[in-house]
Design a protein around this motif. Structure first.
Motif, PDB file in Angstrom:
ATOM      1  N   CYS A 138     -34.260 -87.604  32.620  1.00 56.31           N
ATOM      2  CA  CYS A 138     -33.162 -86.752  33.061  1.00 56.31           C
ATOM      3  C   CYS A 138     -33.442 -86.260  34.477  1.00 56.31           C
ATOM      4  O   CYS A 138     -34.481 -85.665  34.741  1.00 56.31           O
ATOM      5  N   THR A 139     -32.519 -86.528  35.390  1.00 60.28           N
ATOM      6  CA  THR A 139     -32.697 -86.163  36.787  1.00 60.28           C
ATOM      7  C   THR A 139     -31.861 -84.932  37.106  1.00 60.28           C
ATOM      8  O   THR A 139     -30.633 -84.947  36.955  1.00 60.28           O
ATOM      9  N   GLU A 140     -32.527 -83.878  37.540  1.00 60.60           N
ATOM     10  CA  GLU A 140     -31.816 -82.683  37.976  1.00 60.60           C
ATOM     11  C   GLU A 140     -31.329 -82.895  39.407  1.00 60.60           C
ATOM     12  O   GLU A 140     -31.972 -83.533  40.225  1.00 60.60           O
ATOM     13  N   ASN A 141     -30.161 -82.335  39.710  1.00 63.88           N
ATOM     14  CA  ASN A 141     -29.623 -82.355  41.079  1.00 63.88           C
ATOM     15  C   ASN A 141     -29.545 -83.781  41.629  1.00 63.88           C
ATOM     16  O   ASN A 141     -29.895 -84.031  42.788  1.00 63.88           O
ATOM     17  N   ALA A 142     -29.120 -84.723  40.803  1.00 63.01           N
ATOM     18  CA  ALA A 142     -29.062 -86.114  41.232  1.00 63.01           C
ATOM     19  C   ALA A 142     -28.046 -86.283  42.356  1.00 63.01           C
ATOM     20  O   ALA A 142     -26.921 -85.785  42.267  1.00 63.01           O
ATOM     21  N   TYR A 143     -28.459 -86.968  43.415  1.00 66.11           N
ATOM     22  CA  TYR A 143     -27.610 -87.326  44.551  1.00 66.11           C
ATOM     23  C   TYR A 143     -26.974 -86.096  45.205  1.00 66.11           C
ATOM     24  O   TYR A 143     -25.846 -86.153  45.680  1.00 66.11           O
ATOM     25  N   TRP A 144     -27.716 -85.014  45.218  1.00 65.83           N
ATOM     26  CA  TRP A 144     -27.202 -83.818  45.907  1.00 65.83           C
ATOM     27  C   TRP A 144     -27.351 -84.038  47.416  1.00 65.83           C
ATOM     28  O   TRP A 144     -28.447 -84.242  47.916  1.00 65.83           O
ATOM     29  N   PRO A 145     -26.245 -84.014  48.187  1.00 65.98           N
ATOM     30  CA  PRO A 145     -26.348 -84.263  49.634  1.00 65.98           C
ATOM     31  C   PRO A 145     -27.065 -83.120  50.345  1.00 65.98           C
ATOM     32  O   PRO A 145     -26.972 -81.960  49.940  1.00 65.98           O
ATOM     33  N   GLU A 146     -27.759 -83.470  51.413  1.00 68.35           N
ATOM     34  CA  GLU A 146     -28.510 -82.458  52.147  1.00 68.35           C
ATOM     35  C   GLU A 146     -27.612 -81.578  53.012  1.00 68.35           C
ATOM     36  O   GLU A 146     -27.982 -80.460  53.339  1.00 68.35           O
ATOM     37  N   THR A 147     -26.459 -82.082  53.407  1.00 68.05           N
ATOM     38  CA  THR A 147     -25.527 -81.280  54.207  1.00 68.05           C
ATOM     39  C   THR A 147     -24.147 -81.332  53.566  1.00 68.05           C
ATOM     40  O   THR A 147     -23.615 -82.416  53.300  1.00 68.05           O
ATOM     41  N   ILE A 148     -23.586 -80.159  53.306  1.00 66.78           N
ATOM     42  CA  ILE A 148     -22.249 -80.041  52.711  1.00 66.78           C
ATOM     43  C   ILE A 148     -21.445 -79.069  53.566  1.00 66.78           C
ATOM     44  O   ILE A 148     -21.887 -77.936  53.808  1.00 66.78           O
ATOM     45  N   GLU A 149     -20.271 -79.504  54.013  1.00 62.87           N
ATOM     46  CA  GLU A 149     -19.394 -78.629  54.798  1.00 62.87           C
ATOM     47  C   GLU A 149     -18.083 -78.458  54.050  1.00 62.87           C
ATOM     48  O   GLU A 149     -17.494 -79.432  53.558  1.00 62.87           O
ATOM     49  N   ILE A 150     -17.634 -77.201  53.952  1.00 61.87           N
ATOM     50  CA  ILE A 150     -16.389 -76.871  53.258  1.00 61.87           C
ATOM     51  C   ILE A 150     -15.356 -76.506  54.315  1.00 61.87           C
ATOM     52  O   ILE A 150     -15.564 -75.569  55.104  1.00 61.87           O
ATOM     53  N   LEU A 151     -14.237 -77.243  54.329  1.00 60.52           N
ATOM     54  CA  LEU A 151     -13.195 -77.068  55.335  1.00 60.52           C
ATOM     55  C   LEU A 151     -11.877 -76.737  54.655  1.00 60.52           C
ATOM     56  O   LEU A 151     -11.570 -77.255  53.573  1.00 60.52           O
ATOM     57  N   THR A 175     -33.181 -93.962  43.817  1.00 59.54           N
ATOM     58  CA  THR A 175     -33.845 -95.206  43.432  1.00 59.54           C
ATOM     59  C   THR A 175     -34.758 -95.658  44.561  1.00 59.54           C
ATOM     60  O   THR A 175     -34.786 -95.068  45.640  1.00 59.54           O
ATOM     61  N   ALA A 176     -35.492 -96.725  44.299  1.00 62.74           N
ATOM     62  CA  ALA A 176     -36.392 -97.266  45.314  1.00 62.74           C
ATOM     63  C   ALA A 176     -35.639 -98.098  46.342  1.00 62.74           C
ATOM     64  O   ALA A 176     -36.216 -98.517  47.345  1.00 62.74           O
ATOM     65  N   PHE A 177     -34.365 -98.339  46.101  1.00 59.98           N
ATOM     66  CA  PHE A 177     -33.571 -99.162  47.001  1.00 59.98           C
ATOM     67  C   PHE A 177     -32.815 -98.270  47.990  1.00 59.98           C
ATOM     68  O   PHE A 177     -32.532 -97.101  47.701  1.00 59.98           O
ATOM     69  N   PRO A 178     -32.462 -98.804  49.146  1.00 61.31           N
ATOM     70  CA  PRO A 178     -31.714 -97.994  50.131  1.00 61.31           C
ATOM     71  C   PRO A 178     -30.258 -97.819  49.722  1.00 61.31           C
ATOM     72  O   PRO A 178     -29.336 -98.350  50.343  1.00 61.31           O
ATOM     73  N   GLN A 179     -30.056 -97.109  48.623  1.00 62.54           N
ATOM     74  CA  GLN A 179     -28.714 -96.878  48.082  1.00 62.54           C
ATOM     75  C   GLN A 179     -28.441 -95.379  48.102  1.00 62.54           C
ATOM     76  O   GLN A 179     -28.967 -94.627  47.281  1.00 62.54           O
ATOM     77  N   TYR A 180     -27.637 -94.956  49.045  1.00 67.69           N
ATOM     78  CA  TYR A 180     -27.359 -93.541  49.247  1.00 67.69           C
ATOM     79  C   TYR A 180     -26.002 -93.200  48.647  1.00 67.69           C
ATOM     80  O   TYR A 180     -25.066 -94.005  48.685  1.00 67.69           O
ATOM     81  N   SER A 181     -25.933 -91.989  48.107  1.00 68.78           N
ATOM     82  CA  SER A 181     -24.673 -91.574  47.497  1.00 68.78           C
ATOM     83  C   SER A 181     -24.623 -90.054  47.445  1.00 68.78           C
ATOM     84  O   SER A 181     -25.574 -89.366  47.831  1.00 68.78           O
ATOM     85  N   ALA A 182     -23.496 -89.541  46.972  1.00 67.65           N
ATOM     86  CA  ALA A 182     -23.329 -88.105  46.769  1.00 67.65           C
ATOM     87  C   ALA A 182     -22.540 -87.900  45.494  1.00 67.65           C
ATOM     88  O   ALA A 182     -21.656 -88.701  45.160  1.00 67.65           O
ATOM     89  N   GLY A 183     -22.873 -86.849  44.762  1.00 68.92           N
ATOM     90  CA  GLY A 183     -22.180 -86.609  43.510  1.00 68.92           C
ATOM     91  C   GLY A 183     -22.242 -85.162  43.075  1.00 68.92           C
ATOM     92  O   GLY A 183     -23.146 -84.414  43.460  1.00 68.92           O
ATOM     93  N   PHE A 184     -21.260 -84.767  42.273  1.00 73.84           N
ATOM     94  CA  PHE A 184     -21.197 -83.432  41.686  1.00 73.84           C
ATOM     95  C   PHE A 184     -20.727 -83.583  40.249  1.00 73.84           C
ATOM     96  O   PHE A 184     -19.966 -84.509  39.916  1.00 73.84           O
ATOM     97  N   SER A 185     -21.170 -82.699  39.387  1.00 79.25           N
ATOM     98  CA  SER A 185     -20.682 -82.732  38.010  1.00 79.25           C
ATOM     99  C   SER A 185     -19.383 -81.948  37.869  1.00 79.25           C
ATOM    100  O   SER A 185     -18.545 -82.273  37.024  1.00 79.25           O
ATOM    101  N   GLU A 186     -19.206 -80.930  38.707  1.00 80.27           N
ATOM    102  CA  GLU A 186     -17.997 -80.098  38.616  1.00 80.27           C
ATOM    103  C   GLU A 186     -17.861 -79.289  39.898  1.00 80.27           C
ATOM    104  O   GLU A 186     -18.856 -78.935  40.534  1.00 80.27           O
ATOM    105  N   ILE A 187     -16.624 -79.031  40.274  1.00 84.32           N
ATOM    106  CA  ILE A 187     -16.344 -78.155  41.415  1.00 84.32           C
ATOM    107  C   ILE A 187     -15.322 -77.124  40.973  1.00 84.32           C
ATOM    108  O   ILE A 187     -14.235 -77.477  40.489  1.00 84.32           O
ATOM    109  N   PHE A 188     -15.674 -75.851  41.100  1.00 82.86           N
ATOM    110  CA  PHE A 188     -14.754 -74.749  40.836  1.00 82.86           C
ATOM    111  C   PHE A 188     -14.287 -74.194  42.174  1.00 82.86           C
ATOM    112  O   PHE A 188     -15.093 -73.975  43.082  1.00 82.86           O
ATOM    113  N   ILE A 189     -12.990 -73.940  42.291  1.00 85.81           N
ATOM    114  CA  ILE A 189     -12.417 -73.302  43.475  1.00 85.81           C
ATOM    115  C   ILE A 189     -11.703 -72.050  42.994  1.00 85.81           C
ATOM    116  O   ILE A 189     -10.743 -72.137  42.213  1.00 85.81           O
ATOM    117  N   PHE A 190     -12.183 -70.889  43.449  1.00 80.85           N
ATOM    118  CA  PHE A 190     -11.702 -69.628  42.889  1.00 80.85           C
ATOM    119  C   PHE A 190     -10.709 -68.941  43.808  1.00 80.85           C
ATOM    120  O   PHE A 190     -10.884 -68.884  45.034  1.00 80.85           O
TER     121      PHE A 190
END
Length: 685
Positions: free
Chosen positions: A126-139, A188-203
């Motif tokens: 089980c991987t915590e914080n999988a594919y969490w991007p290092e920079t996130i900008e909200i516009l 992974t060990a391969f140069p496969q980059y991605s970004a993902g979230f399990s859920e986004i709440f906008i209040f």
């Protein structure tokens, strides 16, 4: 003569070595203590000597108590839908964008981002914080312009527990929100980059308006049912129900054992309010018996009714298609704000957990909501086509007795805690993350302080022991020095007595022997008196040299060149000699007492050898100094000896031994035809 202070120096050396051994042992103990992660002794010591350690301990206790007031995230196997994950990219600098659009402008004041929590097939973990991007900008788009609301960088690296990142900002009216992800990561060990979230709440205040938006994104894996853009707004997070832990045990809610999995007519239960109540959402919380969400309805709809049981609004999202297993997640049906008198749940297909099990419907709570806030209303079941299990009946779960009651379906309690708004839940989870980060930092600081306290104690003990040893050494050295001074004083007194008494007597003997010798004509008597005179003179000079070496304050250095010439006269009686010490005369007084003594002894032995064994008629003596080097040359015209005999250890043994004691170079040369050449070279500084 060796000075008496060598004993204190020897004692000091022993003490120093003892200090080094003790310090090394204590340092080794300190290293062992550090490697073991610190022990209770270190912690107790730190709590007594360090105010920072005590302050940190109080803060850690406060954090522990405060953590009990915040939501507890679900830590078991991830359940429900997985969320969103973009297709692989080869360049981590490429952008992945998610766009939320509403049909009208909304007041937005915060965003919550839930990281992915996945089981990766390549590692089986089980991987915590999988594919969490290092920079996130909200516009946000307002008046046709993009406005940056927040930028997040490296926010999920210290505590990797899938806890949300909660960003609050000044409320802004907008109909479009964009989330831009860059500096992508890989799992992974391969140069496969991605970004993902399990859920986004906008209040907007307490209300999560993300499910009301139309969502789109570039590079989305829309063909993956459990990883798609649509699951960013289905409110199925990896952290369970929006609730606070409760100290009291909650009743389970309703439990409907059914007869058919797909009935001819829907199974219906109604929750009736005592008066018309405005609501805009209904939340269904799953029950947990054997596995999270295993008894949640498969197909269902939710109706809002007026007082005449007419349908005002309906949510039929899962009336015809099956609902994805929610696990621990609730299902929230959203409506426009409506004043209702009852809520009706229609179940078109019940759950059959196993092929042989009885179809079943279980819910721990049905919660009406308004603007994101759960409503606590004294509702009642007025009508139901299926009968819940009676209150007197009990359900056994892992040895704990729990009750299924009619009241528990709207008591504001799930199986684990108190129902709260999603915003309060997210805010509590975010606060938990910050507290855990602070807790980890404080524990690291406590460990460092305890280590430093232990090291300080060890080195303090080392310093104390060394100080004690040095003090003892100082006492010993002072005692030795005092003894040395006392012995030196005795020496000086004896030397003074010898100088005044013995020296004077020898001088008088030499004077009388000289006077008598000069008045005697008989050869035999003359020789005896001359021998007395020679021995007296030699004894006087030798006594002065001994006194000067032993007690410089009493004895005085003599002209060694003159004395060596006089020795030649006294020792080589009747043998002609040539004496040259022109350059040495100026350097003689600079010689140390010990060197003067050793040189005289070597010189006398060389002259005695010429007188006794050489059978010579002439002796040439040259003493010179050059570049801090003293050279003594003695050459005779005697009988000589063979080279083989000269190289034997016993030949001229005393001369060789004295040269070795001086650390000098000795050159001996002789011919059988006659003569012996002796040359000694030694440094004088």
């Amino acid at each position: 003569m060796r000075p008496l202070c060598y004993k204190p120096i020897l004692s000091a050396t022993i003490v120093a070595r003892t200090c080094l051994i003790v310090a090394s042992l204590l340092a080794l103990c300190a290293c062992d203590s550090e490697k073991s992660g610190g022990d209770n002794l270190d912690r107790k010591l730190a709590s007594r000597v360090s105010s920072s350690y005590r302050d940190n301990a109080l803060r850690l206790k406060a954090i522990s108590e405060e953590l009990n007031t915040h939501p507890i995230p679900y830590r078991g196997e991830p359940t429900g839908t997985g969320g969103f994950l973009a297709w692989w990219l080869s360049d981590p600098k490429k952008k992945i964008e998610l766009v939320f659009e509403w049909d009208k402008e909304r007041a937005i004041d915060s965003v919550a981002l839930f990281p992915l929590r996945l089981y990766l097939s390549n590692g089986g973990y089980c991987t915590e914080n999988a594919y969490w991007p290092e920079t996130i900008e909200i516009l946000a788009t307002t008046d046709g312009k993009l406005v940056s609301l927040a930028t997040l960088r490296d926010t999920q690296k210290s505590i990797r527990r899938s806890l949300p990142e909660f960003v609050e900002f000044d409320a802004i009216e907008t109909s479009k929100l964009t989330i831009v992800c860059t500096d992508l990561t890989k799992e992974t060990a391969f140069p496969q980059y991605s970004a993902g979230f399990s859920e986004i709440f906008i209040f907007s205040g307490q209300e999560n308006i993300a499910p009301l938006a139309k969502i789109g994104g570039n590079r989305a894996r829309e063909d993956k049912r459990t990883l798609a853009t649509e699951y960013l707004i289905d409110e199925q997070t990896p952290l369970g129900l929006p609730e606070l832990p409760s100290k009291r045990h909650a009743d389970l809610g309703i439990f409907f054992p059914t007869i058919k999995r797909i009935p001819k007519k829907p199974y219906v239960c109604e929750l009736t309010f005592p008066a018309p109540t405005p609501i805009d959402a209904v939340r269904l919380d799953p029950a947990i018996i054997h596995r999270p969400g295993q008894s949640f309805p498969v197909r269902f709809s939710i109706d809002l009714l007026d007082k005449n049981r007419h349908i005002l609004k309906s949510n039929t999202t899962y009336a015809d298609e099956p609902f994805v297993n929610p696990g621990l997640n609730p299902y929230i049906a959203h409506f426009d704000k409506t004043s209702v008198s009852a809520i009706r749940l229609n179940v078109y297909e019940a759950t059959k957990p196993t092929p042989r099990s009885t179809p079943i419907i279980q819910l721990s709570e049905i919660t009406p909501m308004l603007r994101g806030v759960p409503l606590k209303i004294e509702a009642d079941f007025r009508r139901s086509t299926i009968t819940p299990i009676r209150e007197s009946q009990k359900f056994e779960d892992t040895g704990i007795q729990r009750f299924w009651t009619m009241e528990s379906i709207h008591d504001g309690m799930t199986q684990s805690g108190v129902v709260i708004s999603q915003r309060d839940w997210v805010s509590g989870l975010h606060a938990r993350q910050k507290l855990l980060e602070e807790n980890a930092a404080l524990e690291d600081a406590q460990l460092r302080i305890s280590h430093m306290s232990g090291l300080t104690a060890v080195w303090g003990a080392t310093a104390f022991i060394i100080a004690v040893i040095i003090a003892a050494a100082a006492v010993i050295i002072r005692s030795r020095l005092r003894m040395h001074k006392e012995v030196q004083a005795i020496r000086e007194r004896i030397a003074s007595d010898l100088h005044d008494e013995t020296g004077s007597n020898l001088a008088v003997i030499a004077l009388h022997a000289s006077q008598l010798r000069d008045n005697i004509t008989e050869p035999a008597v003359y020789e005896k008196l001359n021998a007395i005179f020679r021995l007296s003179r030699e004894s006087i000079f030798g006594l002065r040299e001994v006194l000067h070496a032993a007690t410089p304050a009493v004895g005085r250095p003599q002209n060694i060149a003159n004395y060596m010439e006089e020795l030649a006269v006294l020792i080589l009686v009747g043998i002609p000699f040539e004496f040259d010490a022109t350059t040495f005369t100026r350097q003689g007084e600079k010689l140390s007492p010990q060197l003067r003594k050793d040189l005289i002894m070597f010189y006398k032995e060389a002259l005695n050898n010429c007188r006794r064994h050489a059978g010579c008629t002439l002796v040439k003596i040259r003493i010179s100094t050059e570049s801090n080097q003293l050279t003594i040359e003695v050459e005779d015209d005697g009988i000589g000896m063979s080279a083989e005999k000269l190289n034997k250890p016993q030949t001229l043994r005393t001369i060789k031994q004295r040269a070795a004691r001086l650390g000098a170079n000795l050159d001996l040369r002789s011919e059988e035809s006659g003569g012996l050449y002796l040359c000694l070279k030694t440094r004088i500084q």
